[in-house]
Design an enzyme around this catalytic site. Structure first.
Site, PDB file in Angstrom:
ATOM      1  N   HIS A 310       0.849  -1.193   0.000  1.00 45.24           N
ATOM      2  CA  HIS A 310       0.000   0.000   0.000  1.00 45.24           C
ATOM      3  C   HIS A 310       0.880   1.237   0.000  1.00 45.24           C
ATOM      4  O   HIS A 310       1.940   1.234   0.624  1.00 45.24           O
ATOM      5  CB  HIS A 310      -0.905   0.016   1.239  1.00 45.24           C
ATOM      6  CG  HIS A 310      -2.057   0.953   1.093  1.00 45.24           C
ATOM      7  ND1 HIS A 310      -1.947   2.292   1.407  1.00 45.24           N
ATOM      8  CD2 HIS A 310      -3.301   0.756   0.621  1.00 45.24           C
ATOM      9  CE1 HIS A 310      -3.105   2.870   1.151  1.00 45.24           C
ATOM     10  NE2 HIS A 310      -3.948   1.969   0.675  1.00 45.24           N
ATOM     11  N   ASP A 368      -7.964  -5.274  -0.166  1.00 53.21           N
ATOM     12  CA  ASP A 368      -8.464  -6.108  -1.261  1.00 53.21           C
ATOM     13  C   ASP A 368      -8.086  -7.576  -1.127  1.00 53.21           C
ATOM     14  O   ASP A 368      -8.592  -8.410  -1.877  1.00 53.21           O
ATOM     15  CB  ASP A 368      -7.925  -5.579  -2.601  1.00 53.21           C
ATOM     16  CG  ASP A 368      -8.570  -4.266  -2.979  1.00 53.21           C
ATOM     17  OD1 ASP A 368      -9.762  -4.112  -2.688  1.00 53.21           O
ATOM     18  OD2 ASP A 368      -7.879  -3.401  -3.547  1.00 53.21           O
TER      19      ASP A 368
HETATM   20  N1  CMC Z   1       4.212  -7.484  -4.867  1.00 48.58           N
HETATM   21  C1  CMC Z   1       5.562  -7.448  -5.022  1.00 48.58           C
HETATM   22  N2  CMC Z   1       6.313  -6.359  -4.807  1.00 48.58           N
HETATM   23  C2  CMC Z   1       5.683  -5.243  -4.419  1.00 48.58           C
HETATM   24  C3  CMC Z   1       4.289  -5.206  -4.234  1.00 48.58           C
HETATM   25  C4  CMC Z   1       3.551  -6.377  -4.471  1.00 48.58           C
HETATM   26  N3  CMC Z   1       2.222  -6.401  -4.311  1.00 48.58           N
HETATM   27  N4  CMC Z   1       3.922  -3.964  -3.864  1.00 48.58           N
HETATM   28  C5  CMC Z   1       5.045  -3.241  -3.819  1.00 48.58           C
HETATM   29  N5  CMC Z   1       6.111  -4.011  -4.147  1.00 48.58           N
HETATM   30  C6  CMC Z   1       7.530  -3.619  -4.161  1.00 48.58           C
HETATM   31  C7  CMC Z   1       7.843  -2.732  -5.358  1.00 48.58           C
HETATM   32  O1  CMC Z   1       8.199  -3.511  -6.482  1.00 48.58           O
HETATM   33  C8  CMC Z   1       8.956  -1.892  -4.815  1.00 48.58           C
HETATM   34  O2  CMC Z   1      10.122  -2.683  -4.795  1.00 48.58           O
HETATM   35  P1  CMC Z   1      11.583  -2.000  -4.991  1.00 48.58           P
HETATM   36  O3  CMC Z   1      11.756  -1.073  -3.841  1.00 48.58           O
HETATM   37  O4  CMC Z   1      12.519  -3.148  -4.991  1.00 48.58           O
HETATM   38  O5  CMC Z   1      11.512  -1.291  -6.321  1.00 48.58           O
HETATM   39  C9  CMC Z   1       8.559  -1.675  -3.353  1.00 48.58           C
HETATM   40  O6  CMC Z   1       7.739  -2.809  -3.012  1.00 48.58           O
HETATM   41  C10 CMC Z   1       7.781  -0.386  -3.107  1.00 48.58           C
HETATM   42  O7  CMC Z   1       6.619  -0.430  -3.925  1.00 48.58           O
HETATM   43  P2  CMC Z   1       6.084   0.736  -4.841  1.00 48.58           P
HETATM   44  O8  CMC Z   1       5.553   0.151  -6.106  1.00 48.58           O
HETATM   45  O9  CMC Z   1       7.097   1.825  -4.935  1.00 48.58           O
HETATM   46  O10 CMC Z   1       4.895   1.253  -3.932  1.00 48.58           O
HETATM   47  P3  CMC Z   1       3.715   2.185  -4.377  1.00 48.58           P
HETATM   48  O11 CMC Z   1       3.331   2.930  -3.157  1.00 48.58           O
HETATM   49  O12 CMC Z   1       4.078   2.965  -5.578  1.00 48.58           O
HETATM   50  O13 CMC Z   1       2.553   1.159  -4.816  1.00 48.58           O
HETATM   51  C11 CMC Z   1       0.718  -0.328  -4.675  1.00 48.58           C
HETATM   52  C12 CMC Z   1       1.511   0.764  -3.966  1.00 48.58           C
HETATM   53  C13 CMC Z   1      -0.537  -0.626  -3.859  1.00 48.58           C
HETATM   54  C14 CMC Z   1       0.276   0.180  -6.054  1.00 48.58           C
HETATM   55  C15 CMC Z   1       1.607  -1.593  -4.808  1.00 48.58           C
HETATM   56  O14 CMC Z   1       1.937  -2.071  -3.524  1.00 48.58           O
HETATM   57  C16 CMC Z   1       0.930  -2.678  -5.622  1.00 48.58           C
HETATM   58  O15 CMC Z   1       1.007  -2.666  -6.849  1.00 48.58           O
HETATM   59  N6  CMC Z   1       0.222  -3.658  -4.947  1.00 48.58           N
HETATM   60  C17 CMC Z   1      -0.521  -4.657  -5.669  1.00 48.58           C
HETATM   61  C18 CMC Z   1      -1.862  -4.083  -6.159  1.00 48.58           C
HETATM   62  C19 CMC Z   1      -2.836  -3.874  -5.004  1.00 48.58           C
HETATM   63  O16 CMC Z   1      -3.032  -4.735  -4.153  1.00 48.58           O
HETATM   64  N7  CMC Z   1      -3.519  -2.705  -5.012  1.00 48.58           N
HETATM   65  C20 CMC Z   1      -4.547  -2.377  -4.015  1.00 48.58           C
HETATM   66  C21 CMC Z   1      -4.113  -1.286  -3.096  1.00 48.58           C
HETATM   67  S1  CMC Z   1      -5.177  -1.088  -1.660  1.00 48.58           S
HETATM   68  C22 CMC Z   1      -6.713  -0.628  -2.260  1.00 48.58           C
HETATM   69  C23 CMC Z   1      -6.725   0.569  -3.149  1.00 48.58           C
HETATM   70  O17 CMC Z   1      -6.138   1.592  -2.829  1.00 48.58           O
HETATM   71  O18 CMC Z   1      -7.345   0.490  -4.187  1.00 48.58           O
END
Ligand code: CMC
Length: 433
Positions: A310, A368
């Site tokens: 998140h 989710d």
């Molecule tokens: N699986 C694997 N790696 C992950 C995941 C995941 N679900 N989420 C984040 N990471 C890694 C990411 O690759 C990054 O790694 P590194 O530092 O090595 O590059 C690190 O964790 C930080 O992640 P980020 O992508 O910079 O974080 P963000 O704040 O930009 O993204 C997120 C947040 C929710 C989009 C992301 O965690 C994600 O894609 N999760 C899966 C989709 C999901 O479950 N979304 C629902 C969110 S909650 C409800 C809503 O808001 O709708």
């Protein structure tokens, strides 16, 4: 920035020259450096990809602390609201700023009942979508179209917003249920005045002239809880979209339709559907969840563990905890044998939470991860999951849109950029290219 507590200042030094920037303080200890005059004072903008560190507004609606796992609406903790309130009360709280009294609640219920039909002509719209059209596309089109049928927001900007808000909150549930019935080729079931918001929705979804649906209180309670948990989450992608579109002076319906489209994405609301698809794939793979954990960790693979991570929470999502418990309760009360996908989800969570990759990055299950298991137990098909999220999020979107419209300091949303394209160059006529 209006209505915020200003205190001391921060000093920024650029090329030897110092600038004092005011600090804005929130009621729960948030601190933000006000950079709104920075360009004018220094000639510099700021860069913040994905707005990871940018407060786009001040707000009195929702507070969340991602390090402590705290979420509250209008000052009330999410745990208590989910436990003690009806969704309609929470919707009222978000939009109006206070919990309704008994008479306010009754009036609101009456309004929701009165507004629950959609114009009969709109029902023909459903026939024009091809089979298999994504329900989120249908939902956004239908909500956008409401401004043609119920145009008072366009004609009279001073028309009472609470009536349009109630109209939208009531009609979205009818639109969602009708789109499902149309998609399976079954007759539409109209809303009933004697039923509560959630019971009415379930009845419109599952009742049939030849197979009457029994409304089970446990199902109504589970849906009520889920909708409350999704009702607002401050400046997430879809809410920011609603505010950004609304900041251009666009009407409420069109702003909400934009929010629905933003929610559709698998990184946002679409994750609930993606979780089930992922759990089913693991099931078909003979329960090899380690393979999916490895895929999620592999930087050359775009796969992410859906329902994990998140932007704000760096600990357990408080909504996820409540949903996990609700899952167990619902499955037990429906006497349904446990969903095999729940078993996979539990084991996947267990392994991920012990894995160094997930620990280092503070990746925990989010709202989710378990919500789809509840929707499945309620009989809601996977392609309707994100529509369910939209139903829950609607009062939050409306409250945020309203707050922005009523803020005298509100401005059209218009971020800056840093141009990194070709420097200025002479034009080349086509014959010479
Ligand atoms: N699986 C694997 N790696 C992950 C995941 C995941 N679900 N989420 C984040 N990471 C890694 C990411 O690759 C990054 O790694 P590194 O530092 O090595 O590059 C690190 O964790 C930080 O992640 P980020 O992508 O910079 O974080 P963000 O704040 O930009 O993204 C997120 C947040 C929710 C989009 C992301 O965690 C994600 O894609 N999760 C899966 C989709 C999901 O479950 N979304 C629902 C969110 S909650 C409800 C809503 O808001 O709708």
């Amino acid at each position: 920035m209006s209505d915020s507590h200003s205190g001391d200042s921060a000093v920024l030094t650029i090329e030897g020259k110092s600038y004092s920037l005011p600090i804005v303080r929130g009621t729960e200890g948030d601190r933000a450096i006000d950079i709104s005059k920075l360009l004018q004072q220094t000639g510099c903008t700021t860069v913040d990809l994905g707005y990871k560190n940018t407060a786009s507004c001040t707000s009195k609606i929702t507070f969340l602390d991602g390090n402590k796992g705290i979420l509250s609406y209008r000052g009330y903790g999410i745990e208590e609201l989910a436990d003690k309130c009806l969704f309609v009360e929470v919707a009222y709280l978000l939009v109006h700023g206070h919990l309704p009294t008994a008479s306010e609640y009754q009036r609101y219920r009456d309004l929701l009942n009165r507004y629950s039909l959609i114009h009969e002509d709109m029902i023909h719209f459903f026939d024009r979508f091809p089979p298999g059209a994504p329900p989120m596309a249908i939902l956004s089109v239908m909500v956008n179209s409401l401004c043609s049928y119920y145009p008072e927001m366009n004609d009279d900007p001073t028309a009472p917003l609470d009536l349009t808000a109630a109209r939208l909150i009531s009609k979205i549930r009818t639109i969602a249920a009708f789109s499902y019935k149309k998609s399976i080729g079954k007759p539409l079931i109209y809303p009933r005045p004697d039923l509560s918001y959630c019971a009415n929705f379930l009845n419109m979804m599952f009742d049939s002239p030849v197979e009457p649906y029994t409304i089970r209180p446990e199902a109504v309670a589970a849906l009520n809880k889920l909708l409350i948990l999704h009702a607002d989450h401050e400046q997430n992608c879809s809410t920011s979209t609603v505010r950004l579109v609304g900041s251009a002076g666009v009407n409420l319906y069109a702003s909400i339709a934009a929010g629905i489209n933003a929610l559709w994405g698998p990184l946002h609301g679409g994750a609930n559907e993606a979780v089930i698809t992922m759990l089913e794939a693991i099931q078909q793979d003979g329960g090899d969840f380690q393979k999916y954990i490895n895929k999620a960790k592999d930087k050359s693979d775009p796969f992410k563990l859906s329902g994990f991570g998140h932007r704000v929470y760096k600990t357990f999502d408080p909504r996820g905890k409540i949903i996990k418990n609700a899952c167990d309760e619902l499955l037990a009360s429906l006497n349904s044998s446990s969903d095999p996908l729940l078993e996979i989800a539990l084991r996947l969570e267990e392994v991920a939470l012990k894995d160094q990759y997930f620990i280092e990055r503070n990746l925990f299950p989010n709202v989710d991860f378990y919500s789809g298991i509840i929707y499945r137990a309620l009989g809601i098909p996977t392609n309707m999951f994100t529509v369910m999220f939209a139903l829950g999020r609607l009062p939050g979107w409306i409250a945020q849109w309203k707050e922005q419209q009523e803020d005298p300091g509100s401005k059209i949303g218009r971020p800056r950029q840093v141009y990194i394209g070709e420097p200025s160059r002479p034009f080349v006529p086509m014959s010479e290219r």
